[in-house]
Write a protein that holds these residues in place. Structure first.
Motif, PDB file in Angstrom:
ATOM      1  N   GLU A   1       0.846  -1.192   0.000  1.00  0.00           N
ATOM      2  CA  GLU A   1       0.000   0.000   0.000  1.00  0.00           C
ATOM      3  C   GLU A   1       0.883   1.244   0.000  1.00  0.00           C
ATOM      4  OE1 GLU A   1      -3.888   0.350   2.256  1.00  0.00           O
ATOM      5  OE2 GLU A   1      -2.523   1.564   3.467  1.00  0.00           O
ATOM      6  N   ILE A   2       0.634   2.152  -0.960  1.00  0.00           N
ATOM      7  CA  ILE A   2       1.431   3.379  -0.976  1.00  0.00           C
ATOM      8  C   ILE A   2       0.675   4.559  -0.389  1.00  0.00           C
ATOM      9  CG2 ILE A   2       2.911   2.656  -2.867  1.00  0.00           C
ATOM     10  CD1 ILE A   2       1.351   4.555  -4.674  1.00  0.00           C
ATOM     11  N   ILE A   3      -0.657   4.476  -0.404  1.00  0.00           N
ATOM     12  CA  ILE A   3      -1.429   5.567   0.175  1.00  0.00           C
ATOM     13  C   ILE A   3      -2.814   5.050   0.564  1.00  0.00           C
ATOM     14  CG2 ILE A   3      -2.381   6.456  -1.975  1.00  0.00           C
ATOM     15  CD1 ILE A   3      -1.909   9.279  -0.874  1.00  0.00           C
ATOM     16  N   SER A   4      -3.299   5.529   1.683  1.00  0.00           N
ATOM     17  CA  SER A   4      -4.657   5.253   2.128  1.00  0.00           C
ATOM     18  C   SER A   4      -5.201   6.563   2.677  1.00  0.00           C
ATOM     19  CB  SER A   4      -4.672   4.175   3.202  1.00  0.00           C
ATOM     20  OG  SER A   4      -5.989   3.928   3.631  1.00  0.00           O
ATOM     21  N   VAL A   5      -6.268   7.042   2.064  1.00  0.00           N
ATOM     22  CA  VAL A   5      -6.806   8.350   2.416  1.00  0.00           C
ATOM     23  C   VAL A   5      -8.252   8.192   2.867  1.00  0.00           C
ATOM     24  CG1 VAL A   5      -7.247  10.679   1.566  1.00  0.00           C
ATOM     25  CG2 VAL A   5      -5.316   9.403   0.687  1.00  0.00           C
ATOM     26  N   SER A   6      -8.590   8.848   3.969  1.00  0.00           N
ATOM     27  CA  SER A   6      -9.960   8.806   4.479  1.00  0.00           C
ATOM     28  C   SER A   6     -10.436  10.233   4.702  1.00  0.00           C
ATOM     29  CB  SER A   6     -10.022   8.010   5.776  1.00  0.00           C
ATOM     30  OG  SER A   6      -9.279   8.666   6.786  1.00  0.00           O
ATOM     31  N   GLU A   7     -11.612  10.357   5.292  1.00  0.00           N
ATOM     32  CA  GLU A   7     -12.190  11.692   5.485  1.00  0.00           C
ATOM     33  C   GLU A   7     -11.394  12.550   6.459  1.00  0.00           C
ATOM     34  OE1 GLU A   7     -16.094  11.868   7.279  1.00  0.00           O
ATOM     35  OE2 GLU A   7     -15.704  10.005   8.333  1.00  0.00           O
TER      36      GLU A   7
END
Length: 108
Positions: A36-42
């Motif tokens: 995983e290189i990026i995980s974006v949430s609110e």
């Protein structure tokens, strides 16, 4: 143009590959080894709401994009294709491109 993305990818190279299984409602599920290189949430992008966007690089140097706003996972063949609007061009997409160091310009 890709300096920040290259830096992110080089940091990710230190991590071990993990097995992933991604459900694809429109066909075969995806099975691959990835990081995983990026995980974006609110919390990072309030416009996402309850959704999450994850970008995973595979052991074959493809990218799998899991966008909670879409049912189907996206598979991108190389890092250069990430700039061609695979996530669209809304505020969320532009924020994610910014996190990856990708700036897209259209000259008219």
């Amino acid at each position: 143009m890709y300096q920040k993305l290259d830096e992110i990818l080089s940091k990710v190279q230190e991590k071990p590959y993990q097995p992933f299984r991604v459900h694809n409602p429109e066909g075969r599920d995806l099975l691959f080894k990835g990081k995983e290189i990026i995980s974006v949430s609110e919390t990072e992008i309030p416009e996402l709401g309850a959704d999450t966007i994850r970008i995973i690089v595979t052991d074959k140097d493809s990218f799998v994009i899991l966008d909670g706003r879409c049912e189907k996972p996206m598979v991108i063949k190389d890092k250069y294709s990430l700039t061609f609007g695979c996530l669209g061009y809304d505020r969320v997409a532009k924020a994610i491109y910014g996190l990856l160091g990708i700036e897209s310009f259209e000259y008219v």
